[in-house]
Design a protein around this motif. Structure first.
Motif, mmCIF file in Angstrom:
data_model
loop_
_atom_site.group_PDB
_atom_site.id
_atom_site.type_symbol
_atom_site.label_atom_id
_atom_site.label_comp_id
_atom_site.label_asym_id
_atom_site.label_seq_id
_atom_site.Cartn_x
_atom_site.Cartn_y
_atom_site.Cartn_z
ATOM 1 N N VAL A 176 0.849 -1.184 0.000
ATOM 2 C CA VAL A 176 0.000 0.000 0.000
ATOM 3 C C VAL A 176 0.891 1.243 0.000
ATOM 4 O O VAL A 176 0.547 2.284 -0.567
ATOM 5 N N ALA A 177 2.091 1.107 0.595
ATOM 6 C CA ALA A 177 3.083 2.187 0.562
ATOM 7 C C ALA A 177 4.469 1.618 0.803
ATOM 8 O O ALA A 177 4.653 0.747 1.654
ATOM 9 N N GLY A 178 5.448 2.120 0.047
ATOM 10 C CA GLY A 178 6.848 1.736 0.226
ATOM 11 C C GLY A 178 7.695 2.982 0.323
ATOM 12 O O GLY A 178 7.493 3.924 -0.449
ATOM 13 N N ALA A 179 8.641 3.014 1.273
ATOM 14 C CA ALA A 179 9.485 4.201 1.475
ATOM 15 C C ALA A 179 10.956 3.864 1.281
ATOM 16 O O ALA A 179 11.445 2.842 1.768
ATOM 17 N N PHE A 180 11.650 4.754 0.563
ATOM 18 C CA PHE A 180 13.102 4.689 0.397
ATOM 19 C C PHE A 180 13.633 5.942 1.091
ATOM 20 O O PHE A 180 13.479 7.051 0.594
ATOM 21 N N LEU A 181 14.259 5.770 2.258
ATOM 22 C CA LEU A 181 14.570 6.905 3.137
ATOM 23 C C LEU A 181 15.798 7.699 2.709
ATOM 24 O O LEU A 181 15.788 8.925 2.714
ATOM 25 N N ASN A 182 16.890 6.995 2.386
ATOM 26 C CA ASN A 182 18.164 7.668 2.127
ATOM 27 C C ASN A 182 19.158 6.639 1.622
ATOM 28 O O ASN A 182 18.874 5.433 1.644
ATOM 29 N N ALA A 208 4.394 -1.087 -5.474
ATOM 30 C CA ALA A 208 3.851 -0.173 -4.458
ATOM 31 C C ALA A 208 2.787 0.725 -5.083
ATOM 32 O O ALA A 208 2.996 1.266 -6.163
ATOM 33 N N THR A 209 1.658 0.865 -4.396
ATOM 34 C CA THR A 209 0.626 1.805 -4.853
ATOM 35 C C THR A 209 1.103 3.238 -4.657
ATOM 36 O O THR A 209 0.951 4.094 -5.528
ATOM 37 N N THR A 210 1.711 3.498 -3.475
ATOM 38 C CA THR A 210 2.274 4.825 -3.188
ATOM 39 C C THR A 210 3.754 4.676 -2.862
ATOM 40 O O THR A 210 4.138 3.848 -2.031
ATOM 41 N N GLY A 211 4.578 5.474 -3.528
ATOM 42 C CA GLY A 211 6.008 5.503 -3.235
ATOM 43 C C GLY A 211 6.336 6.741 -2.416
ATOM 44 O O GLY A 211 5.961 7.856 -2.784
ATOM 45 N N VAL A 212 7.005 6.537 -1.274
ATOM 46 C CA VAL A 212 7.399 7.650 -0.397
ATOM 47 C C VAL A 212 8.910 7.832 -0.534
ATOM 48 O O VAL A 212 9.671 6.873 -0.360
ATOM 49 N N TYR A 213 9.333 9.064 -0.879
ATOM 50 C CA TYR A 213 10.765 9.286 -1.122
ATOM 51 C C TYR A 213 11.240 10.552 -0.415
ATOM 52 O O TYR A 213 10.437 11.366 0.063
ATOM 53 N N TYR A 221 14.261 8.985 -5.333
ATOM 54 C CA TYR A 221 13.053 9.154 -6.154
ATOM 55 C C TYR A 221 12.784 7.849 -6.902
ATOM 56 O O TYR A 221 13.722 7.245 -7.432
ATOM 57 N N PRO A 222 11.523 7.409 -6.991
ATOM 58 C CA PRO A 222 11.238 6.157 -7.710
ATOM 59 C C PRO A 222 11.695 6.223 -9.166
ATOM 60 O O PRO A 222 11.443 7.209 -9.854
ATOM 61 N N ASP A 223 12.371 5.159 -9.615
ATOM 62 C CA ASP A 223 12.796 5.065 -11.013
ATOM 63 C C ASP A 223 11.620 4.742 -11.934
ATOM 64 O O ASP A 223 11.698 4.959 -13.131
ATOM 65 N N ILE A 224 10.550 4.159 -11.364
ATOM 66 C CA ILE A 224 9.403 3.763 -12.179
ATOM 67 C C ILE A 224 8.221 4.685 -11.892
ATOM 68 O O ILE A 224 8.182 5.355 -10.854
ATOM 69 N N THR A 225 7.264 4.741 -12.805
ATOM 70 C CA THR A 225 6.068 5.563 -12.612
ATOM 71 C C THR A 225 5.081 4.815 -11.717
ATOM 72 O O THR A 225 4.723 3.670 -11.994
ATOM 73 N N LEU A 226 4.682 5.473 -10.643
ATOM 74 C CA LEU A 226 3.758 4.869 -9.679
ATOM 75 C C LEU A 226 2.424 5.604 -9.706
ATOM 76 O O LEU A 226 2.328 6.747 -10.162
ATOM 77 N N GLU A 227 1.401 4.919 -9.172
ATOM 78 C CA GLU A 227 0.066 5.520 -9.100
ATOM 79 C C GLU A 227 0.111 6.815 -8.280
ATOM 80 O O GLU A 227 -0.451 7.839 -8.665
ATOM 81 N N ASN A 228 0.813 6.765 -7.121
ATOM 82 C CA ASN A 228 0.940 7.941 -6.255
ATOM 83 C C ASN A 228 2.364 8.035 -5.727
ATOM 84 O O ASN A 228 3.011 7.016 -5.501
ATOM 85 N N THR A 229 2.824 9.263 -5.492
ATOM 86 C CA THR A 229 4.081 9.462 -4.767
ATOM 87 C C THR A 229 3.873 10.536 -3.708
ATOM 88 O O THR A 229 3.067 11.460 -3.887
ATOM 89 N N ASN A 274 12.234 11.327 10.083
ATOM 90 C CA ASN A 274 11.639 9.999 10.252
ATOM 91 C C ASN A 274 10.154 10.094 10.586
ATOM 92 O O ASN A 274 9.337 9.337 10.049
ATOM 93 N N VAL A 275 9.794 11.032 11.463
ATOM 94 C CA VAL A 275 8.382 11.202 11.837
ATOM 95 C C VAL A 275 7.554 11.640 10.621
ATOM 96 O O VAL A 275 6.443 11.149 10.398
ATOM 97 N N LEU A 276 8.099 12.557 9.822
ATOM 98 C CA LEU A 276 7.400 13.000 8.605
ATOM 99 C C LEU A 276 7.140 11.816 7.668
ATOM 100 O O LEU A 276 6.076 11.708 7.066
ATOM 101 N N THR A 277 8.129 10.923 7.570
ATOM 102 C CA THR A 277 7.971 9.724 6.736
ATOM 103 C C THR A 277 6.836 8.848 7.251
ATOM 104 O O THR A 277 6.035 8.322 6.470
ATOM 105 N N VAL A 278 6.790 8.689 8.575
ATOM 106 C CA VAL A 278 5.726 7.873 9.191
ATOM 107 C C VAL A 278 4.355 8.465 8.855
ATOM 108 O O VAL A 278 3.420 7.741 8.488
ATOM 109 N N PHE A 279 4.221 9.795 8.948
ATOM 110 C CA PHE A 279 2.943 10.442 8.589
ATOM 111 C C PHE A 279 2.560 10.111 7.142
ATOM 112 O O PHE A 279 1.405 9.797 6.840
ATOM 113 N N ALA A 280 3.555 10.185 6.239
ATOM 114 C CA ALA A 280 3.282 9.905 4.816
ATOM 115 C C ALA A 280 2.825 8.466 4.622
ATOM 116 O O ALA A 280 1.845 8.205 3.903
ATOM 117 N N LEU A 281 3.498 7.527 5.272
ATOM 118 C CA LEU A 281 3.140 6.110 5.148
ATOM 119 C C LEU A 281 1.746 5.834 5.695
ATOM 120 O O LEU A 281 0.954 5.114 5.079
#
Length: 439
Positions: A176-182, A208-213, A221-229, A274-281
């Protein structure tokens, strides 16, 4: 889709906690398959817990078993480039990891997190806030519990920390969501360069439906086109960011002020990110976290990761023993705000690292640098305040009379621990015990 169609023989490569979880899963959910285990160690960890009916070959490879298999499930610690695994791939036998078996089975939403630093904190906090929001959430993967063992928990949401090694053998994990932090230099013994390491991390976005970067790190940044980022960041414009509101820095989620940064117990700007990432996820998974903000305020982080272990008389004590490399210590110091002096404990086994990038961070802080351990003297030229001590205990005894309200004592060693300690956990426990005693 039935992934188990035409699979009769499964070979599990590598025992330990992950291998045992794979064997237990297969026995419970795929009892029709024959399972065999190979471990090149003479007495692999967990062998005493392996069902006596399972055939196991130890001390070397068993190529015949591998080439008879319909499926090989390998431990993430074993590189796909290993000659024996290459023979399996050349024979067109599929090689997967435990996370791929989890992906075949799971029928509830999954969130996954990867990155060089901070992924354990993001994974843990995502689970803590989702549970506090009333969603039964199971947390594991590269942190704590193996992915397959989580299936016993009958959760409504799964949150996984995934290493680059795990992602290499995962092909069908719908998120439902995947994150690549750093991304920072690590595991260069396994990859031919940073690009190979980065591409392994990028696999988190495959399904992933939503990519968090990270807006501050274009490599994420996702290399592929996703439904949402969704993006998070502290320097570049981002969906989840820090901005002034009511005359103080606030955490913002898609334009909405959520919480003043000063209300977090977590230490350091990297933890704010990290907290901002959690909100996004959580937003991507449709989890309403508004009612769990009190839980967030009291969250002090994972043990040994920028963890506030004592706060007495206005003096804070922070255990960041997990900082075993330069990048982790840089993350802890970056954007650190304090009213008094930072007493920073650094040193241990340097693993040949270049510590000079830390000098700029040291110069930007009101600092007393306290060095210890085998390679501690390598830090002495990096700041005029630097002093060498023979142990952490002597550092604390020496600085204790000088500490004033507003000061912070932080263990963030930028080094491994095995000169004076059994592990980074042991080092952190010693520091924490001293902090509680002297605080």
């Amino acid at each position: 889709m039935d992934h188990w169609h035409n699979i009769d023989n499964v070979v599990v490569v590598g025992l330990g906690i992950t291998g045992l979880s794979v064997v237990n899963y297969l026995q419970k959910y795929q009892p029709q398959v024959t399972v065999r285990v190979i471990d090149t160690r003479e007495t692999p960890p967990g062998i005493e817990r392996l069902d006596q009916s399972i055939a196991i070959h130890t001390g070397s490879w068993q190529l015949e078993w591998l080439l008879e298999a319909d499926l090989v499930v390998t431990n993430p610690g074993i590189a796909l480039a290993t000659a024996e695994i290459q023979r399996v791939l050349d024979a067109n036998i599929p090689v997967v990891g435990d996370v791929e078996l989890f992906a075949w089975h799971v029928n509830k939403p999954v969130i996954a997190i990867t990155g060089s630093n901070g992924k354990s904190t993001v994974t843990d906090l995502t689970g803590v806030l989702a549970n506090a929001s009333g969603i039964k959430t199971a947390v594991g993967g590269n942190i704590g519990v193996p992915a397959l063992d989580l299936l016993e928990e009958e959760a409504d949401l799964y949150v996984l920390e995934l290493s680059s090694f795990q992602l290499e053998t995962t092909y069908n994990l719908s998120l439902v969501a995947g994150a690549f932090l750093n991304l920072s230099e690590d595991h260069m013994d396994r990859y031919t360069g940073m690009d190979g390491y980065r591409l392994a991390k990028q696999r988190i976005f495959q399904h992933a439906t939503t990519g968090v970067y990270n807006a501050d790190e274009p490599v994420t940044y996702p290399d592929i086109t996703l439904e949402n980022t969704l993006s998070f960041g502290l320097r570049q414009s981002a969906d989840y960011t820090l901005a002034n509101y009511d005359d103080e820095p606030y955490l913002f989620a898609q334009g909405l002020p959520i919480l003043p940064a000063s209300h977090l117990s977590l230490v350091g700007m990297h933890n704010t990110a990290n907290v901002l990432t959690v909100f996004a996820l959580l937003d991507a998974a449709n989890v309403d976290y508004q009612d769990s903000l009190e839980t967030l305020k009291s969250y002090t982080g994972l043990t040994h990761r920028c963890q506030l272990v004592a706060d007495n008389h206005g003096i804070s004590w922070v255990n960041d023993s997990k900082a075993t490399n330069v990048a982790s210590t840089e993350a802890a110091l970056s954007g650190l705000h304090l009213n008094g002096t930072l007493y920073l404990l650094v040193g241990g086994v340097g693993k040949g690292a270049d510590f000079s990038p830390l000098a700029a961070h040291f110069a930007a802080l009101p600092l007393k640098l306290c060095c210890f351990g085998r390679d501690g003297k390598q830090f002495l030229d990096l700041h005029p305040s630097a002093e060498y001590f023979d142990s952490i205990e002597h550092i604390i005894q020496s600085i204790r009379p000088q500490l004033k309200p507003g000061d912070m004592v932080m263990l963030s060693p930028a080094c491994a621990s095995f000169d004076q300690f059994k592990s980074f956990m042991h080092r952190g426990d010693v520091f924490t015990a001293l902090a509680k005693h002297y605080a």
